[in-house]
Design a protein around this motif. Structure first.
Motif, PDB file in Angstrom:
ATOM      1  N   UNK A 173      51.471  38.758  28.060  1.00  0.00           N
ATOM      2  CA  UNK A 173      51.350  40.118  27.618  1.00  0.00           C
ATOM      3  C   UNK A 173      50.327  40.162  26.880  1.00  0.00           C
ATOM      4  N   UNK A 174      49.923  38.774  26.218  1.00  0.00           N
ATOM      5  CA  UNK A 174      49.085  38.615  24.973  1.00  0.00           C
ATOM      6  C   UNK A 174      47.827  38.719  26.204  1.00  0.00           C
ATOM      7  N   UNK A 175      48.008  38.282  27.301  1.00  0.00           N
ATOM      8  CA  UNK A 175      46.549  37.420  28.051  1.00  0.00           C
ATOM      9  C   UNK A 175      46.170  38.404  28.830  1.00  0.00           C
ATOM     10  N   UNK A 176      45.758  39.387  29.597  1.00  0.00           N
ATOM     11  CA  UNK A 176      45.996  41.003  30.631  1.00  0.00           C
ATOM     12  C   UNK A 176      44.129  40.353  31.937  1.00  0.00           C
ATOM     13  N   UNK A 177      43.479  39.266  30.761  1.00  0.00           N
ATOM     14  CA  UNK A 177      42.277  40.028  31.696  1.00  0.00           C
ATOM     15  C   UNK A 177      41.556  38.534  31.675  1.00  0.00           C
ATOM     16  N   UNK A 178      41.263  37.980  32.736  1.00  0.00           N
ATOM     17  CA  UNK A 178      40.648  36.587  32.852  1.00  0.00           C
ATOM     18  C   UNK A 178      38.976  36.688  31.764  1.00  0.00           C
ATOM     19  N   UNK A 179      38.240  35.665  31.898  1.00  0.00           N
ATOM     20  CA  UNK A 179      36.926  35.504  30.858  1.00  0.00           C
ATOM     21  C   UNK A 179      36.100  36.338  30.908  1.00  0.00           C
ATOM     22  N   UNK A 180      36.198  36.374  32.187  1.00  0.00           N
ATOM     23  CA  UNK A 180      35.135  37.531  33.037  1.00  0.00           C
ATOM     24  C   UNK A 180      35.277  38.945  32.815  1.00  0.00           C
ATOM     25  N   UNK A 181      36.837  39.269  32.057  1.00  0.00           N
ATOM     26  CA  UNK A 181      36.628  40.768  31.864  1.00  0.00           C
ATOM     27  C   UNK A 181      37.583  41.668  32.564  1.00  0.00           C
ATOM     28  N   UNK A 182      38.436  41.181  33.862  1.00  0.00           N
ATOM     29  CA  UNK A 182      38.841  40.840  35.348  1.00  0.00           C
ATOM     30  C   UNK A 182      40.722  40.862  34.921  1.00  0.00           C
ATOM     31  N   UNK A 183      41.292  41.397  35.549  1.00  0.00           N
ATOM     32  CA  UNK A 183      42.489  41.641  35.173  1.00  0.00           C
ATOM     33  C   UNK A 183      43.073  40.552  36.581  1.00  0.00           C
ATOM     34  N   UNK A 184      43.645  39.646  35.192  1.00  0.00           N
ATOM     35  CA  UNK A 184      44.296  39.173  36.079  1.00  0.00           C
ATOM     36  C   UNK A 184      44.941  38.840  38.090  1.00  0.00           C
ATOM     37  N   UNK A 185      46.149  39.664  37.732  1.00  0.00           N
ATOM     38  CA  UNK A 185      46.348  40.611  38.709  1.00  0.00           C
ATOM     39  C   UNK A 185      45.836  41.213  39.791  1.00  0.00           C
ATOM     40  N   UNK A 186      44.497  40.813  39.529  1.00  0.00           N
ATOM     41  CA  UNK A 186      43.246  41.301  40.186  1.00  0.00           C
ATOM     42  C   UNK A 186      43.535  40.303  41.760  1.00  0.00           C
ATOM     43  N   UNK A 187      43.339  39.492  40.902  1.00  0.00           N
ATOM     44  CA  UNK A 187      43.417  37.933  41.680  1.00  0.00           C
ATOM     45  C   UNK A 187      44.405  37.920  43.045  1.00  0.00           C
ATOM     46  N   UNK A 188      45.769  37.333  42.157  1.00  0.00           N
ATOM     47  CA  UNK A 188      46.731  37.890  42.642  1.00  0.00           C
ATOM     48  C   UNK A 188      46.832  38.578  43.839  1.00  0.00           C
ATOM     49  N   UNK A 189      46.682  39.893  43.699  1.00  0.00           N
ATOM     50  CA  UNK A 189      46.167  41.070  45.022  1.00  0.00           C
ATOM     51  C   UNK A 189      45.540  40.317  45.596  1.00  0.00           C
ATOM     52  N   UNK A 190      44.826  40.421  44.887  1.00  0.00           N
ATOM     53  CA  UNK A 190      43.401  39.683  46.385  1.00  0.00           C
ATOM     54  C   UNK A 190      43.888  38.287  47.101  1.00  0.00           C
ATOM     55  N   UNK A 191      44.716  37.683  46.144  1.00  0.00           N
ATOM     56  CA  UNK A 191      45.706  36.356  47.922  1.00  0.00           C
ATOM     57  C   UNK A 191      46.020  36.825  48.250  1.00  0.00           C
ATOM     58  N   UNK A 192      46.971  37.885  47.904  1.00  0.00           N
ATOM     59  CA  UNK A 192      48.182  38.680  49.207  1.00  0.00           C
ATOM     60  C   UNK A 192      48.090  38.939  50.060  1.00  0.00           C
ATOM     61  N   UNK A 193      46.540  39.831  49.696  1.00  0.00           N
ATOM     62  CA  UNK A 193      45.545  40.461  50.788  1.00  0.00           C
ATOM     63  C   UNK A 193      45.138  39.293  52.470  1.00  0.00           C
ATOM     64  N   UNK A 194      44.456  38.506  51.307  1.00  0.00           N
ATOM     65  CA  UNK A 194      44.122  37.269  52.443  1.00  0.00           C
ATOM     66  C   UNK A 194      45.298  36.874  53.681  1.00  0.00           C
ATOM     67  N   UNK A 195      46.380  36.703  52.532  1.00  0.00           N
ATOM     68  CA  UNK A 195      47.724  36.509  53.623  1.00  0.00           C
ATOM     69  C   UNK A 195      48.527  37.084  54.345  1.00  0.00           C
TER      70      UNK A 195
END
Length: 230
Positions: free
Chosen positions: A102-124
């Motif tokens: 809840x404290x850390x929602x973005x990565x160091x490049x200001x992208x939402x962490x859930x974006x990475x999760x979503x893109x991984x699920x698209x790949x699968x």
């Protein structure tokens, strides 16, 4: 303050403004404490410390907790990026869960962490899971182009072309010449047999440096449009 400065040395290069804010608060408390101590008589020093010390203690505890959480998140995000490079999509999902809080929602490049999760699920090819992840990401960053573009992809793959077009239109409001969304919009229209709209979207792309299949796609659309009765 010294401990926080030492920890910050490892996160300053990429991180955003919050380090400066916390340090400014700490320095402000210390300086005001010093000024007040000089201006008040010695008999009131102990009373002043009783008021200020709990505040300083709370700030230090909160800062240490946040710094520890941030450090753990950054370690997981670095592992996540490496997993992406290797194509380890299950690993990306696992590490996204470890990095997010809840404290850390973005990565160091200001992208939402859930974006990475979503893109991984698209790949699968897990489009429902990907859609949930990307909708969560959109809550933390409502105008993130990659999130909106990927939501359009998942909507289209789940045969919700109308919703896909809405997401792509939102992207193109923000960035009218974004090639990926223009191509995706043309693909969605083509899939929906709206060939004229697909053709218009494709014409908006950069024709000076087109994608390798640009001319082939143009030809297909012209053929489909010509088949339609006047």
């Amino acid at each position: 303050l010294t401990g926080y400065l030492i920890i910050s040395m490892f996160t300053f290069p990429i991180e955003r403004i919050h380090h400066q804010v916390y340090i400014s608060i700490m320095i402000a408390v210390i300086v005001s404490d010093y000024i007040l101590l000089k201006s008040r008589i010695q008999t009131r020093v102990s009373e002043l410390y009783v008021k200020i010390n709990p505040l300083i203690t709370i700030l230090v505890i909160v800062s240490i907790y946040y710094s520890y959480t941030l450090l753990q998140s950054e370690v997981s995000i670095n592992k996540l990026m490496y997993a992406r490079e290797r194509g380890d999509w299950k690993g990306v999902v696992k590490l996204s869960d470890e990095a997010f809080s809840k404290l850390i929602t973005l990565d160091a490049y200001s992208s939402p962490i859930h974006l990475h999760r979503g893109e991984a699920n698209i790949k699968m090819n897990k489009y429902k899971d990907a859609s949930k992840d990307l909708i969560t990401a959109l809550k933390y960053f409502p105008d993130h182009i990659s999130v909106l573009n990927n939501l359009a992809i998942t909507s289209s793959d789940m045969n919700n072309n109308a919703q896909a077009i809405k997401y792509l239109d939102r992207v193109l409001e923000i960035y009218p010449k974004y090639e990926a969304s223009l191509y995706n919009k043309a693909n969605v229209y083509h899939r929906n047999q709206e060939y004229e709209n697909a053709f218009i979207s494709l014409l908006s792309c950069n024709t000076q440096k087109p994608r390798h299949n640009y001319q082939e796609f143009i030809t297909i659309l012209k053929t489909e449009i010509d088949k339609k009765p006047l």
